[in-house]
Design a protein around this motif. Structure first.
Motif, PDB file in Angstrom:
ATOM      1  N   ALA A  15     -20.625 -39.669  -0.669  1.00 20.78           N
ATOM      2  CA  ALA A  15     -20.541 -38.264  -1.113  1.00 20.78           C
ATOM      3  C   ALA A  15     -20.114 -38.184  -2.568  1.00 20.78           C
ATOM      4  O   ALA A  15     -20.612 -37.346  -3.331  1.00 20.78           O
ATOM      5  CB  ALA A  15     -19.576 -37.486  -0.224  1.00 20.78           C
ATOM      6  N   ALA A  16     -19.212 -39.048  -2.993  1.00 19.09           N
ATOM      7  CA  ALA A  16     -18.770 -39.067  -4.393  1.00 19.09           C
ATOM      8  C   ALA A  16     -19.905 -39.502  -5.317  1.00 19.09           C
ATOM      9  O   ALA A  16     -20.089 -38.919  -6.391  1.00 19.09           O
ATOM     10  CB  ALA A  16     -17.567 -39.994  -4.556  1.00 19.09           C
ATOM     11  N   ARG A  22     -25.637 -36.493  -9.136  1.00 18.37           N
ATOM     12  CA  ARG A  22     -26.511 -35.322  -9.023  1.00 18.37           C
ATOM     13  C   ARG A  22     -26.027 -34.140  -9.854  1.00 18.37           C
ATOM     14  O   ARG A  22     -26.805 -33.507 -10.553  1.00 18.37           O
ATOM     15  CB  ARG A  22     -26.610 -34.908  -7.563  1.00 18.37           C
ATOM     16  N   HIS A  23     -24.749 -33.857  -9.772  1.00 24.13           N
ATOM     17  CA  HIS A  23     -24.242 -32.632 -10.388  1.00 24.13           C
ATOM     18  C   HIS A  23     -23.685 -32.825 -11.796  1.00 24.13           C
ATOM     19  O   HIS A  23     -23.713 -31.899 -12.598  1.00 24.13           O
ATOM     20  CB  HIS A  23     -23.169 -32.003  -9.502  1.00 24.13           C
ATOM     21  N   LEU A  24     -23.142 -34.002 -12.095  1.00 24.52           N
ATOM     22  CA  LEU A  24     -22.494 -34.205 -13.395  1.00 24.52           C
ATOM     23  C   LEU A  24     -23.189 -35.250 -14.263  1.00 24.52           C
ATOM     24  O   LEU A  24     -22.661 -35.664 -15.288  1.00 24.52           O
ATOM     25  CB  LEU A  24     -21.015 -34.560 -13.196  1.00 24.52           C
ATOM     26  N   LYS A  25     -24.359 -35.700 -13.846  1.00 21.33           N
ATOM     27  CA  LYS A  25     -25.230 -36.575 -14.641  1.00 21.33           C
ATOM     28  C   LYS A  25     -24.631 -37.952 -14.975  1.00 21.33           C
ATOM     29  O   LYS A  25     -24.907 -38.527 -16.010  1.00 21.33           O
ATOM     30  CB  LYS A  25     -25.679 -35.855 -15.910  1.00 21.33           C
ATOM     31  N   GLY A  91     -23.064 -24.886  -4.462  1.00 27.19           N
ATOM     32  CA  GLY A  91     -22.046 -24.857  -3.422  1.00 27.19           C
ATOM     33  C   GLY A  91     -20.800 -25.661  -3.719  1.00 27.19           C
ATOM     34  O   GLY A  91     -20.033 -25.959  -2.802  1.00 27.19           O
ATOM     35  N   LEU A  92     -20.576 -26.010  -4.980  1.00 24.37           N
ATOM     36  CA  LEU A  92     -19.398 -26.813  -5.326  1.00 24.37           C
ATOM     37  C   LEU A  92     -18.159 -25.939  -5.453  1.00 24.37           C
ATOM     38  O   LEU A  92     -18.242 -24.733  -5.675  1.00 24.37           O
ATOM     39  CB  LEU A  92     -19.669 -27.586  -6.613  1.00 24.37           C
ATOM     40  N   ASN A  93     -16.980 -26.581  -5.319  1.00 19.50           N
ATOM     41  CA  ASN A  93     -15.703 -25.866  -5.279  1.00 19.50           C
ATOM     42  C   ASN A  93     -14.927 -25.987  -6.585  1.00 19.50           C
ATOM     43  O   ASN A  93     -14.763 -27.090  -7.119  1.00 19.50           O
ATOM     44  CB  ASN A  93     -14.831 -26.413  -4.145  1.00 19.50           C
ATOM     45  N   PHE A  94     -14.417 -24.859  -7.038  1.00 16.11           N
ATOM     46  CA  PHE A  94     -13.575 -24.798  -8.229  1.00 16.11           C
ATOM     47  C   PHE A  94     -12.150 -24.443  -7.823  1.00 16.11           C
ATOM     48  O   PHE A  94     -11.932 -23.707  -6.864  1.00 16.11           O
ATOM     49  CB  PHE A  94     -14.108 -23.739  -9.210  1.00 16.11           C
TER      50      PHE A  94
END
Length: 126
Positions: A15-16, A22-25, A91-94
């Motif tokens: 998952a990491a 995917r999200h942070l390149k 759908g990521l969490n802040f």
């Protein structure tokens, strides 16, 4: 090898990997799932240590390294509002909303294990 390496304690290595690539390149360098992986971006190597990795072994006094806390990697972006919108749509969490200070604007994004990632847009020079 990068000039800077940072170790994050991870609950779920696959998952990491997905989150950072995917999200942070980040680029996947090594995948020894489920124990360990390393990813890199812009001269920073992030070591993702799962529960079975040597980096997660208990200390002699019994304390165990766990994810979370407030130390974090810092990623500079050109358009913070656009990045936040893109990542929220995924759908990521802040942890917070965008805050602005004299140096620029920032927000804290949690990875799947609860480790913070700071996204930062510097203030425009006056």
């Amino acid at each position: 090898m990068s000039t800077v390496s940072i170790r994050y304690m991870i609950n779920d290595v696959p998952a990491a990997i997905e989150f950072y690539t995917r999200h942070l390149k980040f680029i996947l360098e090594q995948d020894a799932s489920p124990a360990f992986a390393s990813v890199s971006r812009d001269g920073v190597r992030l070591l993702l240590s799962g529960k079975a990795s040597s980096g997660r072994r208990a200390m002699p006094d019994g304390r165990e390294p766990v994810p979370g806390g407030w130390n974090r990697i810092h990623i500079q972006v050109e358009d913070l509002a656009a990045e936040v919108a893109r990542l929220r749509a995924a759908g990521l969490n802040f942890r917070n909303e965008i805050i602005t200070g004299p140096g620029g604007s920032q927000i804290l994004l949690d990875d799947p294990s609860g480790n913070p990632v700071e996204l930062f847009q510097p203030a425009k020079p006056k």
